[in-house]
Design a protein around this motif. Structure first.
Motif, mmCIF file in Angstrom:
data_model
loop_
_atom_site.group_PDB
_atom_site.id
_atom_site.type_symbol
_atom_site.label_atom_id
_atom_site.label_comp_id
_atom_site.label_asym_id
_atom_site.label_seq_id
_atom_site.Cartn_x
_atom_site.Cartn_y
_atom_site.Cartn_z
ATOM 1 N N ASP A 49 0.829 -1.207 0.000
ATOM 2 C CA ASP A 49 0.000 0.000 0.000
ATOM 3 C C ASP A 49 0.862 1.255 0.000
ATOM 4 O O ASP A 49 1.811 1.371 0.781
ATOM 5 N N ASP A 50 0.527 2.193 -0.881
ATOM 6 C CA ASP A 50 1.152 3.521 -0.963
ATOM 7 C C ASP A 50 2.617 3.500 -1.391
ATOM 8 O O ASP A 50 3.309 4.503 -1.244
ATOM 9 N N VAL A 51 3.109 2.368 -1.901
ATOM 10 C CA VAL A 51 4.479 2.295 -2.418
ATOM 11 C C VAL A 51 4.376 2.070 -3.920
ATOM 12 O O VAL A 51 3.717 1.126 -4.365
ATOM 13 N N PRO A 52 5.015 2.949 -4.724
ATOM 14 C CA PRO A 52 4.921 2.817 -6.187
ATOM 15 C C PRO A 52 5.405 1.442 -6.661
ATOM 16 O O PRO A 52 6.462 0.975 -6.256
ATOM 17 N N PHE A 53 4.615 0.801 -7.505
ATOM 18 C CA PHE A 53 4.890 -0.562 -7.936
ATOM 19 C C PHE A 53 4.747 -0.662 -9.445
ATOM 20 O O PHE A 53 3.829 -0.092 -10.027
ATOM 21 N N ASN A 54 5.647 -1.379 -10.092
ATOM 22 C CA ASN A 54 5.588 -1.619 -11.527
ATOM 23 C C ASN A 54 5.081 -3.046 -11.729
ATOM 24 O O ASN A 54 5.855 -4.000 -11.621
ATOM 25 N N PRO A 55 3.780 -3.217 -12.009
ATOM 26 C CA PRO A 55 3.225 -4.564 -12.111
ATOM 27 C C PRO A 55 3.778 -5.355 -13.292
ATOM 28 O O PRO A 55 3.868 -6.576 -13.232
ATOM 29 N N ALA A 56 4.160 -4.686 -14.358
ATOM 30 C CA ALA A 56 4.699 -5.390 -15.523
ATOM 31 C C ALA A 56 6.019 -6.080 -15.188
ATOM 32 O O ALA A 56 6.289 -7.189 -15.642
ATOM 33 N N GLN A 57 6.848 -5.421 -14.385
ATOM 34 C CA GLN A 57 8.143 -5.998 -14.011
ATOM 35 C C GLN A 57 8.103 -6.677 -12.645
ATOM 36 O O GLN A 57 9.047 -7.386 -12.284
ATOM 37 N N GLY A 58 7.065 -6.438 -11.877
ATOM 38 C CA GLY A 58 6.960 -7.033 -10.548
ATOM 39 C C GLY A 58 7.976 -6.464 -9.582
ATOM 40 O O GLY A 58 8.498 -7.184 -8.734
ATOM 41 N N VAL A 59 8.256 -5.159 -9.696
ATOM 42 C CA VAL A 59 9.249 -4.520 -8.825
ATOM 43 C C VAL A 59 8.684 -3.224 -8.254
ATOM 44 O O VAL A 59 7.758 -2.634 -8.802
#
Length: 170
Positions: A49-59
């Motif tokens: 929650d509230d932490v920027p996440f790149n779902p395409a790379q899973g990072v």
């Protein structure tokens, strides 16, 4: 290729057997000689929650380990990331170590503002906090005594398994 069996002789690893994993493969297993085996479990980082996440790379989105907000005008302060949450579930121990060193350099330079290495609390404050929580810190000298005890327990090296055992030696 997927490892499926460890070969051993007198309790020591002598090899690893692999099976081809491509669809429709009926290839015979491949056996490679080995005397040391590391187990590593890959995983895909899940969003926090509230932490920027790149779902395409899973990072977790980051620049040299410093978590990157989606909006350049936004600040997340001193929030850092390491390991597979930083790079994704790939590479070997050395790659992750290099990534961790990069994050430490980012922390040292304080690129997000005040350096994490310029604490606002003193050692005395930490000592007081630990004492108030009845936590006994382990000093370098304590660790050296634990290390010596473990080395004397036998070969291969046996580890002291509980905090109580370690503190009794420290």
């Amino acid at each position: 290729m997927t490892p499926f069996k460890l070969d051993s002789e007198r309790g020591c690893v002598t090899g690893v057997q692999f099976q081809k994993t491509s669809s429709g493969s009926n290839a015979a297993p491949i056996s490679l000689a080995a005397t040391l085996v590391f187990r590593s479990i890959g995983y895909r980082t899940v969003p926090i929650d509230d932490v920027p996440f790149n779902p395409a790379q899973g990072v977790i989105s980051n620049q040299a380990g410093l978590v990157s907000p989606p909006d350049a005008n936004q600040s997340l302060g001193a929030l850092y990331v390491v390991g597979w949450a930083k790079r994704g579930p790939n590479g070997i121990i050395g790659h992750t170590l290099m990534d961790a060193e990069e994050t430490v350099r980012t922390i040292e330079t304080g690129t997000s503002g005040p350096s994490m290495l310029s604490p606002t609390r003193s050692d005395e404050t930490l000592d007081s906090l630990l004492k108030s929580r009845d936590v006994r810190p382990v000093t370098w000298d304590d660790w050296e005594r634990i290390d010596k005890k473990e080395r004397n327990l036998g070969s291969p090296r046996l580890k002291l398994a509980t905090v109580g055992e370690m503190l009794a030696v420290a």
